[in-house]
Design a protein around this motif. Sequence first.
Motif, PDB file in Angstrom:
ATOM      1  N   VAL A  28       0.699  -1.267   0.032  1.00  0.00           N
ATOM      2  CA  VAL A  28      -0.062   0.039   0.023  1.00  0.00           C
ATOM      3  C   VAL A  28       0.865   1.191   0.017  1.00  0.00           C
ATOM      4  O   VAL A  28       0.308   2.080  -0.788  1.00  0.00           O
ATOM      5  N   PHE A  29       1.886   1.148   0.785  1.00  0.00           N
ATOM      6  CA  PHE A  29       2.869   2.324   0.864  1.00  0.00           C
ATOM      7  C   PHE A  29       3.501   2.512  -0.566  1.00  0.00           C
ATOM      8  O   PHE A  29       3.593   3.716  -1.077  1.00  0.00           O
ATOM      9  N   LEU A  30       4.141   1.424  -1.152  1.00  0.00           N
ATOM     10  CA  LEU A  30       4.458   1.569  -2.385  1.00  0.00           C
ATOM     11  C   LEU A  30       3.502   2.177  -3.508  1.00  0.00           C
ATOM     12  O   LEU A  30       4.073   2.874  -4.276  1.00  0.00           O
ATOM     13  N   PHE A  31       2.516   1.583  -3.538  1.00  0.00           N
ATOM     14  CA  PHE A  31       1.233   2.054  -4.438  1.00  0.00           C
ATOM     15  C   PHE A  31       0.989   3.746  -4.478  1.00  0.00           C
ATOM     16  O   PHE A  31       0.898   4.368  -5.123  1.00  0.00           O
ATOM     17  N   THR A  32       0.555   4.020  -2.863  1.00  0.00           N
ATOM     18  CA  THR A  32       0.361   5.639  -2.862  1.00  0.00           C
ATOM     19  C   THR A  32       1.621   6.496  -3.104  1.00  0.00           C
ATOM     20  O   THR A  32       1.340   7.452  -3.552  1.00  0.00           O
ATOM     21  N   THR A  33       2.901   5.926  -2.898  1.00  0.00           N
ATOM     22  CA  THR A  33       3.897   6.738  -3.048  1.00  0.00           C
ATOM     23  C   THR A  33       4.197   7.180  -4.528  1.00  0.00           C
ATOM     24  O   THR A  33       4.606   8.050  -4.884  1.00  0.00           O
ATOM     25  N   ALA A  34       3.792   5.910  -5.269  1.00  0.00           N
ATOM     26  CA  ALA A  34       4.015   6.161  -6.834  1.00  0.00           C
ATOM     27  C   ALA A  34       3.138   7.511  -7.295  1.00  0.00           C
ATOM     28  O   ALA A  34       3.351   7.981  -8.368  1.00  0.00           O
ATOM     29  N   PHE A  35       2.180   7.665  -6.499  1.00  0.00           N
ATOM     30  CA  PHE A  35       1.090   8.757  -6.881  1.00  0.00           C
ATOM     31  C   PHE A  35       1.557  10.016  -6.566  1.00  0.00           C
ATOM     32  O   PHE A  35       0.533  11.046  -6.712  1.00  0.00           O
ATOM     33  N   LYS A  36       2.386  10.227  -5.741  1.00  0.00           N
ATOM     34  CA  LYS A  36       2.752  11.571  -4.903  1.00  0.00           C
ATOM     35  C   LYS A  36       3.448  12.352  -5.733  1.00  0.00           C
ATOM     36  O   LYS A  36       4.292  11.796  -6.499  1.00  0.00           O
ATOM     37  N   THR A  37       3.300  13.793  -5.357  1.00  0.00           N
ATOM     38  CA  THR A  37       4.215  14.613  -5.935  1.00  0.00           C
ATOM     39  C   THR A  37       5.478  14.743  -5.264  1.00  0.00           C
ATOM     40  O   THR A  37       5.537  14.282  -4.111  1.00  0.00           O
ATOM     41  N   GLN A  38       6.521  15.395  -5.946  1.00  0.00           N
ATOM     42  CA  GLN A  38       7.605  15.479  -5.324  1.00  0.00           C
ATOM     43  C   GLN A  38       7.624  16.238  -3.863  1.00  0.00           C
ATOM     44  O   GLN A  38       8.295  16.105  -2.693  1.00  0.00           O
ATOM     45  N   ALA A  39       6.811  17.448  -4.073  1.00  0.00           N
ATOM     46  CA  ALA A  39       6.476  18.074  -2.671  1.00  0.00           C
ATOM     47  C   ALA A  39       6.160  17.326  -1.571  1.00  0.00           C
ATOM     48  O   ALA A  39       6.381  17.608  -0.390  1.00  0.00           O
ATOM     49  N   GLU A  40       4.925  16.569  -1.941  1.00  0.00           N
ATOM     50  CA  GLU A  40       4.465  15.624  -0.775  1.00  0.00           C
ATOM     51  C   GLU A  40       5.419  14.667  -0.458  1.00  0.00           C
ATOM     52  O   GLU A  40       5.584  14.385   0.893  1.00  0.00           O
ATOM     53  N   LEU A  41       6.337  14.113  -1.101  1.00  0.00           N
ATOM     54  CA  LEU A  41       7.637  13.239  -0.620  1.00  0.00           C
ATOM     55  C   LEU A  41       8.618  13.906   0.138  1.00  0.00           C
ATOM     56  O   LEU A  41       9.067  13.117   1.071  1.00  0.00           O
ATOM     57  N   GLN A  42       8.572  15.081  -0.119  1.00  0.00           N
ATOM     58  CA  GLN A  42       9.621  16.004   0.873  1.00  0.00           C
ATOM     59  C   GLN A  42       9.034  16.629   2.171  1.00  0.00           C
ATOM     60  O   GLN A  42       9.514  17.307   2.787  1.00  0.00           O
ATOM     61  N   SER A  43       7.612  16.407   2.158  1.00  0.00           N
ATOM     62  CA  SER A  43       6.983  17.094   3.267  1.00  0.00           C
ATOM     63  C   SER A  43       7.298  16.827   4.723  1.00  0.00           C
ATOM     64  O   SER A  43       7.578  15.529   4.827  1.00  0.00           O
ATOM     65  N   PRO A  44       7.567  17.526   5.670  1.00  0.00           N
ATOM     66  CA  PRO A  44       8.065  17.111   6.971  1.00  0.00           C
ATOM     67  C   PRO A  44       6.897  16.420   7.952  1.00  0.00           C
ATOM     68  O   PRO A  44       6.993  15.582   8.805  1.00  0.00           O
ATOM     69  N   ASP A  45       5.509  16.494   7.039  1.00  0.00           N
ATOM     70  CA  ASP A  45       4.336  15.805   7.701  1.00  0.00           C
ATOM     71  C   ASP A  45       3.863  14.800   6.731  1.00  0.00           C
ATOM     72  O   ASP A  45       2.855  15.186   6.019  1.00  0.00           O
ATOM     73  N   PRO A  46       4.465  13.631   6.276  1.00  0.00           N
ATOM     74  CA  PRO A  46       3.899  12.850   5.185  1.00  0.00           C
ATOM     75  C   PRO A  46       2.449  12.242   5.585  1.00  0.00           C
ATOM     76  O   PRO A  46       2.279  12.032   6.523  1.00  0.00           O
ATOM     77  N   GLN A  47       1.755  11.927   4.301  1.00  0.00           N
ATOM     78  CA  GLN A  47       0.610  11.370   4.519  1.00  0.00           C
ATOM     79  C   GLN A  47       0.607  10.038   3.768  1.00  0.00           C
ATOM     80  O   GLN A  47       1.368  10.017   2.957  1.00  0.00           O
ATOM     81  N   LEU A  48      -0.464   9.150   4.323  1.00  0.00           N
ATOM     82  CA  LEU A  48      -0.429   7.845   3.642  1.00  0.00           C
ATOM     83  C   LEU A  48      -0.916   7.986   2.331  1.00  0.00           C
ATOM     84  O   LEU A  48      -0.259   7.435   1.357  1.00  0.00           O
ATOM     85  N   LEU A  49      -1.977   8.703   2.065  1.00  0.00           N
ATOM     86  CA  LEU A  49      -2.655   8.944   0.688  1.00  0.00           C
ATOM     87  C   LEU A  49      -2.068  10.241   0.089  1.00  0.00           C
ATOM     88  O   LEU A  49      -1.919  11.228   0.857  1.00  0.00           O
ATOM     89  N   PRO A  50      -1.749  10.228  -1.156  1.00  0.00           N
ATOM     90  CA  PRO A  50      -1.642  11.362  -1.837  1.00  0.00           C
ATOM     91  C   PRO A  50      -2.684  12.425  -1.911  1.00  0.00           C
ATOM     92  O   PRO A  50      -3.852  12.241  -1.797  1.00  0.00           O
ATOM     93  N   ALA A  51      -2.362  13.684  -1.832  1.00  0.00           N
ATOM     94  CA  ALA A  51      -3.318  15.012  -1.801  1.00  0.00           C
ATOM     95  C   ALA A  51      -4.145  14.948  -3.240  1.00  0.00           C
ATOM     96  O   ALA A  51      -5.296  15.180  -3.359  1.00  0.00           O
ATOM     97  N   GLN A  52      -3.318  14.769  -4.404  1.00  0.00           N
ATOM     98  CA  GLN A  52      -3.809  14.625  -5.612  1.00  0.00           C
ATOM     99  C   GLN A  52      -3.172  13.597  -6.378  1.00  0.00           C
ATOM    100  O   GLN A  52      -1.762  13.471  -6.478  1.00  0.00           O
ATOM    101  N   TRP A  53      -3.769  12.683  -6.806  1.00  0.00           N
ATOM    102  CA  TRP A  53      -3.304  11.453  -7.506  1.00  0.00           C
ATOM    103  C   TRP A  53      -2.923  11.907  -9.029  1.00  0.00           C
ATOM    104  O   TRP A  53      -3.535  12.695  -9.769  1.00  0.00           O
ATOM    105  N   ASN A  54      -1.521  11.391  -9.267  1.00  0.00           N
ATOM    106  CA  ASN A  54      -1.208  11.819 -10.602  1.00  0.00           C
ATOM    107  C   ASN A  54      -0.229  10.892 -11.170  1.00  0.00           C
ATOM    108  O   ASN A  54       0.365  10.218 -10.384  1.00  0.00           O
TER     109      ASN A  54
END
Length: 278
Positions: A28-54
Amino acid sequence: MRRRVTLGRALQYVAIALFMVFLAFPLVFLFTTAFKTQAELQSPDPQLLPAQWNLDNFAAAIERANLVQAAGNSLLVAVVTTLIVVVISLPAAYALARFRTRLRKLATGWILLSQVFPFILIIIPLYLMLQPIGLGNSLAGLVVVYVVWSLPFALWMLQGYVASIPVDLEEAGAMDGAPKWRVLISIVLPLLAPGLVATSLFAFIGAWNEFFFALVLIKDEALQTLPQRLALFVGAEGQVQLGQLAAASLLAAIPSLLFFALIQRRLTSGLLSGAVKG
């Protein structure tokens, strides 16, 4: 007593559910990470689900690492390796399980001994042997290496399946007048379907995911396999492009899942078919 049984079953179901969550979380972590933006990946407060799927990570990974060509190379190597391993190990495993000779003890010892040596001890001799005969830096040479490496364990697996088939079934077929080849095809082979599926799955996934042998033997970029191309997303200083790596890894996992979904149906059908024919 009924309450204890009910409580025990409830605890079992809870334990199984927790175990499934434990196993599924990395996927699940691999799947959601694949759809996150670079800003979300570098965020100090990471979330499991991406804010916007791309799909930007998928497009960038495919374009940068040339995953289509690498996947084709990996698929070719894995399929050919699987076919050769099954064709060689099937009759050899039957001979090991049914014929009690001195050669059987030597073969069994070779199987066990071959699993002791680590990759690092044999890679240099393999490289020196393949270069003079023109198999260095080639997919054919990689197939040879994978077959040799997978064959001992495949033999060990299949001979256990053959040994579990009662000899009485073969003798009954022979008493009915069926020739030896007919007995093997109609009785033994259907009962070996689960073993063949397990062996094929082991050989395919092993060849599909293998990295070390391919890294040493394959130098031409056009011949590189998928695991080699995935290594491009890890920088020289250990900096990982997590989004693209997750997207590429997710794409790389699809063929293995499809292959498993394709052949797992043969486990039950082959077993039932063999039982009826036996």
